[in-house]
Design an enzyme around this catalytic site. Sequence first.
Site, mmCIF file in Angstrom:
data_model
loop_
_atom_site.group_PDB
_atom_site.id
_atom_site.type_symbol
_atom_site.label_atom_id
_atom_site.label_comp_id
_atom_site.label_asym_id
_atom_site.label_seq_id
_atom_site.Cartn_x
_atom_site.Cartn_y
_atom_site.Cartn_z
ATOM 1 N N ASP A 160 50.144 40.284 36.624
ATOM 2 C CA ASP A 160 50.701 38.955 36.381
ATOM 3 C C ASP A 160 51.973 39.056 35.537
ATOM 4 O OD1 ASP A 160 49.790 39.432 33.864
ATOM 5 O OD2 ASP A 160 48.629 37.593 33.688
ATOM 6 N N ASN A 176 54.856 38.078 36.598
ATOM 7 C CA ASN A 176 56.022 38.192 37.489
ATOM 8 C C ASN A 176 56.897 36.938 37.436
ATOM 9 O OD1 ASN A 176 54.910 40.588 38.282
ATOM 10 N ND2 ASN A 176 54.143 39.855 40.246
ATOM 11 N N HIS A 224 58.083 38.881 41.822
ATOM 12 C CA HIS A 224 57.089 39.620 42.611
ATOM 13 C C HIS A 224 57.707 40.905 43.185
ATOM 14 C CE1 HIS A 224 54.312 36.459 42.010
ATOM 15 N NE2 HIS A 224 54.882 35.597 42.824
ATOM 16 N N THR A 256 41.660 35.024 44.910
ATOM 17 C CA THR A 256 41.317 33.913 45.823
ATOM 18 C C THR A 256 42.080 32.645 45.404
ATOM 19 O OG1 THR A 256 39.374 33.552 44.429
ATOM 20 C CG2 THR A 256 39.015 34.776 46.450
ATOM 21 N N GLU A 257 42.341 32.510 44.102
ATOM 22 C CA GLU A 257 43.080 31.350 43.585
ATOM 23 C C GLU A 257 44.545 31.345 44.030
ATOM 24 O OE1 GLU A 257 42.145 28.755 41.264
ATOM 25 O OE2 GLU A 257 40.311 29.399 42.283
ATOM 26 N N ASN A 258 45.094 32.525 44.249
ATOM 27 C CA ASN A 258 46.531 32.636 44.553
ATOM 28 C C ASN A 258 46.926 32.006 45.889
ATOM 29 O OD1 ASN A 258 46.835 35.866 42.911
ATOM 30 N ND2 ASN A 258 47.243 33.825 42.115
HETATM 31 C C1 FPP Z 1 50.929 37.067 39.498
HETATM 32 O O1 FPP Z 1 52.132 36.819 38.771
HETATM 33 C C2 FPP Z 1 51.201 37.931 40.631
HETATM 34 C C3 FPP Z 1 50.851 37.630 41.908
HETATM 35 C C4 FPP Z 1 50.147 36.402 42.293
HETATM 36 C C5 FPP Z 1 51.209 38.508 43.015
HETATM 37 C C6 FPP Z 1 51.341 39.995 42.725
HETATM 38 C C7 FPP Z 1 51.515 40.681 43.991
HETATM 39 C C8 FPP Z 1 52.609 41.363 44.382
HETATM 40 C C9 FPP Z 1 53.757 41.658 43.505
HETATM 41 C C10 FPP Z 1 52.661 41.772 45.818
HETATM 42 C C11 FPP Z 1 52.791 43.178 46.085
HETATM 43 C C12 FPP Z 1 51.517 43.857 46.015
HETATM 44 C C13 FPP Z 1 51.461 45.176 46.180
HETATM 45 C C14 FPP Z 1 50.153 45.814 45.984
HETATM 46 C C15 FPP Z 1 52.642 45.980 46.544
HETATM 47 P P1 FPP Z 1 52.466 35.335 38.403
HETATM 48 O O2 FPP Z 1 53.247 34.736 39.509
HETATM 49 O O3 FPP Z 1 51.166 34.630 38.084
HETATM 50 O O4 FPP Z 1 53.359 35.425 37.168
HETATM 51 P P2 FPP Z 1 53.149 34.537 35.867
HETATM 52 O O5 FPP Z 1 51.860 35.020 35.267
HETATM 53 O O6 FPP Z 1 54.335 34.838 35.024
HETATM 54 O O7 FPP Z 1 53.111 33.105 36.314
#
Ligand code: FPP
Length: 187
Positions: A18, A20, A35, A64-66
């Site tokens: 998380d 990202n 991401h 599953t929430e995503n």
């Molecule tokens: C959460 O960050 C991250 C995700 C929901 C997606 C992570 C998946 C990838 C980067 C895809 C690639 C996967 C692989 C295995 C190559 P967030 O959006 O919740 O960030 P935040 O916590 O700052 O809101």
Amino acid sequence: MAHEPGFAKGLSIGIIMDGNGRWAKKRGLPRTAGHTRGAEVFRDIIRYCNELEVACVTFYAFSTENWKRPQSEVDAIMELLRSYLKEASKQVKRNVRLLFLGDRAPLAFDLQQLMESAERESEKNTGITVCVALNYGGRAEIVHSARELAQMAARGELDPDSIDERLFERHLYTAGIPDPDLLIRPS
Ligand code: FPP
């Protein structure tokens, strides 16, 4: 990061992917850029963990929430996963064992096929085990294990009284994977 030989030898590490979105927001970029960066860091971490002789690293990538995120964001994440899976054979050649946890049925068919072939091609590898949790969730995992045990009991293959923690664990997505010694949530 100093790479001390043997420093992390044999450890099992869990990483929640998380932060990202926040990384991107801080830089005035769209969430999808976060991401993309996350997917690059994912590759770096596998390389570091392999060098440090970590035994197992589990990435909690997509819960599953995503699915509730905007469709464009879900699509971008699935595309990043696709491009990683297409190059996964490079890691397979480096003795990495790949496993995918979670209910993969709702994922696109080509992704499921890529996951299956990466698992099959790497099943005899003896280096680091990399687990990627996709469409995972604590409750979903309990339901999955309970359903499998109930089906076995209904077929007369299992006495319900014999169900204990060990048997339940063997039907979780994480069956056979060591519990993490260290859980990292970078957000
Ligand atoms: C959460 O960050 C991250 C995700 C929901 C997606 C992570 C998946 C990838 C980067 C895809 C690639 C996967 C692989 C295995 C190559 P967030 O959006 O919740 O960030 P935040 O916590 O700052 O809101």
